[in-house]
Design an enzyme around this catalytic site. Structure first.
Site, PDB file in Angstrom:
ATOM      1  N   GLY A 174       0.809  -1.209   0.000  1.00  0.00           N
ATOM      2  CA  GLY A 174       0.000   0.000   0.000  1.00  0.00           C
ATOM      3  C   GLY A 174       0.838   1.254   0.000  1.00  0.00           C
ATOM      4  O   GLY A 174       0.435   2.288  -0.554  1.00  0.00           O
ATOM      5  N   ASP A 175       2.022   1.199   0.618  1.00  0.00           N
ATOM      6  CA  ASP A 175       2.930   2.341   0.611  1.00  0.00           C
ATOM      7  C   ASP A 175       3.334   2.705  -0.815  1.00  0.00           C
ATOM      8  O   ASP A 175       3.393   3.878  -1.186  1.00  0.00           O
ATOM      9  CB  ASP A 175       4.197   2.029   1.411  1.00  0.00           C
ATOM     10  CG  ASP A 175       3.955   1.989   2.911  1.00  0.00           C
ATOM     11  OD1 ASP A 175       3.096   2.749   3.387  1.00  0.00           O
ATOM     12  OD2 ASP A 175       4.631   1.215   3.597  1.00  0.00           O
ATOM     13  N   SER A 176       3.649   1.684  -1.615  1.00  0.00           N
ATOM     14  CA  SER A 176       4.097   1.939  -2.986  1.00  0.00           C
ATOM     15  C   SER A 176       2.987   2.559  -3.823  1.00  0.00           C
ATOM     16  O   SER A 176       3.233   3.483  -4.614  1.00  0.00           O
ATOM     17  CB  SER A 176       4.581   0.634  -3.629  1.00  0.00           C
ATOM     18  OG  SER A 176       5.735   0.148  -2.959  1.00  0.00           O
TER      19      SER A 176
END
Length: 404
Positions: A174-176
């Site tokens: 999700g960070d990416s």
């Protein structure tokens, strides 16, 4: 070929993965990205997330992936002298990136109000857990909880009755995605600045990005007042040509033939089973839906009768949409990955190289070259000299513990 963001200066005060992903993307696109780290360094350095993390080669894949192409300077922003250096860095910067929580920003005097008042043309870009407004705007979060759990992703892919929710497929999933969204917001703000001369304040959250990715089912659940769409195990699909099938050698083939009647006969004939196409129970999409349990069982048996290699040959003879369910270790050999340079080998400077995934953005059909992430404080002296600090002043900052 020139890079799209050449001449753009970005100052990053961020940790972990989400916002650093944004900085890494902007660096690959040509921006000068100066990462400001505390003397102890970004805590993601050396974080163990499973596997060897390149220990034998002294590599940290998380650090290298999310901090590619940046310059590193260490500053203790809790000290007045450290904040003074930061202000000099921002004097000619286009973008300020941060993941610090609002109370920490205010205590350091690097909140949006303070910095935009000092630098009206600055683009102030923040990454948050659940957005800059509301009662929880000051609450921190991570990929696994703010994106994967709170964003409805995990519950939507977990089968009914499972012992626990399905977790992320790998680090910083999700960070990416969220970091990519923030890079897009920054790029839009840069266009606005070029057009109007005005700076902007932009924010992207892990929660908001998860909702964007899940927008179709969230819209339907909201409109129909449904808590959760059921996900029973081994449910026969309404369209047997939109499904994953196990092959004889234990691999999987993914079919996505949405126009089922267009492809049904062609697939059956290519697979040597014209009898399935001729079966009146399966003659049309409506008939297959009505008899989907039997049709699904026949399709499972059909795919289980041949190896993946055999299916690749068979499926290549018809024009329906399909692909192999690949393992991550196979990606390096994918013909399209190679042709588009979606995976690069980056020179480490010691006779070895490092594989890094490329930005998925090609310009003039060319991938943006990737570079390694910096060592802690590798550029501190050079950056300070560029700001006009003398050698004596730099030594003083190091003695004070402002610079590592």
């Amino acid at each position: 070929m020139s890079k799209p963001l050449e001449g753009i200066k970005v100052v990053e005060v961020a940790m972990w993965a989400f916002v650093p992903v944004t900085g890494g993307m902007l660096a690959d696109l040509g921006a000068e990205v100066i990462k400001v780290e505390p003397p102890s360094g970004d805590p993601i350095r050396g974080l163990q997330t499973g596997g060897t993390e390149g220990a034998a080669r002294g590599l940290d894949y998380s650090w290298e992936s999310y901090n590619r192409g940046k310059h590193s300077i260490t500053l203790d922003l809790k000290q007045e002298a450290g904040r003074a250096v930061l202000m000099k860095l921002l004097a000619d910067a286009d973008v300020f990136l941060t993941s610090l929580l609002p109370p920490a920003r205010r205590s350091m005097g690097i909140d949006a109000g303070t910095l935009r008042a000092a630098f009206p043309g600055l683009i102030y870009a923040s990454g948050s857990a659940s957005g800059p407004n509301g009662p929880e705007s000051g609450k921190g979060g991570y990929d696994a909880i703010s994106f994967w759990a709170r964003g409805g992703v995990s519950s939507s892919i977990t089968e009914d009755g499972a012992d626990r929710p399905v977790g992320p497929p790998g680090p910083a999933f999700g960070d990416s995605l969220s970091g990519s969204m923030l890079a897009g917001a920054v790029s839009a703000a840069l266009v606005k600045k070029a057009r109007t001369g005005e700076g902007s304040e932009v924010d992207v959250s892990l929660l908001g990005t998860a909702m964007w990715a899940m927008q179709r089912v969230i819209a339907q659940a909201t409109d129909n007042d449904v808590l959760k769409f059921p996900r029973p195990a081994d449910l026969a699909p309404h369209n047997v040509l939109v499904c994953n099938y196990r092959t004889r050698d234990g691999r999987f083939v993914a079919l996505c033939m949405l126009q089922a009647d267009k492809y049904w006969t062609r697939l059956c004939e290519a697979a040597g089973r014209p009898d399935l196409a001729a079966d009146p129970r399966y003659a049309t999409a409506a008939a297959r839906r009505e008899n989907r349990a039997a049709c699904f069982a026949d399709m499972q048996a059909l795919f289980a009768s041949k190896t993946l290699g055999e299916w690749k040959t068979i499926l290549a003879r018809q024009d329906g949409q399909w692909d192999v369910v690949q393992h991550v270790g196979e990606m390096k050999d994918d013909v399209q990955v190679r042709a588009n340079r979606y995976l690069q080998r980056v020179d480490c400077g010691d006779g070895t190289d490092l594989p890094l995934v490329s930005l998925p953005m090609l310009f003039e059909k060319q991938a943006m070259p990737a570079r390694r992430a910096p060592e802690l404080g590798a550029d501190s002296d050079a950056v300070l000299q560029g700001l006009g600090y003398s050698e004596e002043a730099i030594i003083t900052l190091k003695v004070q513990g402002v610079v590592f």
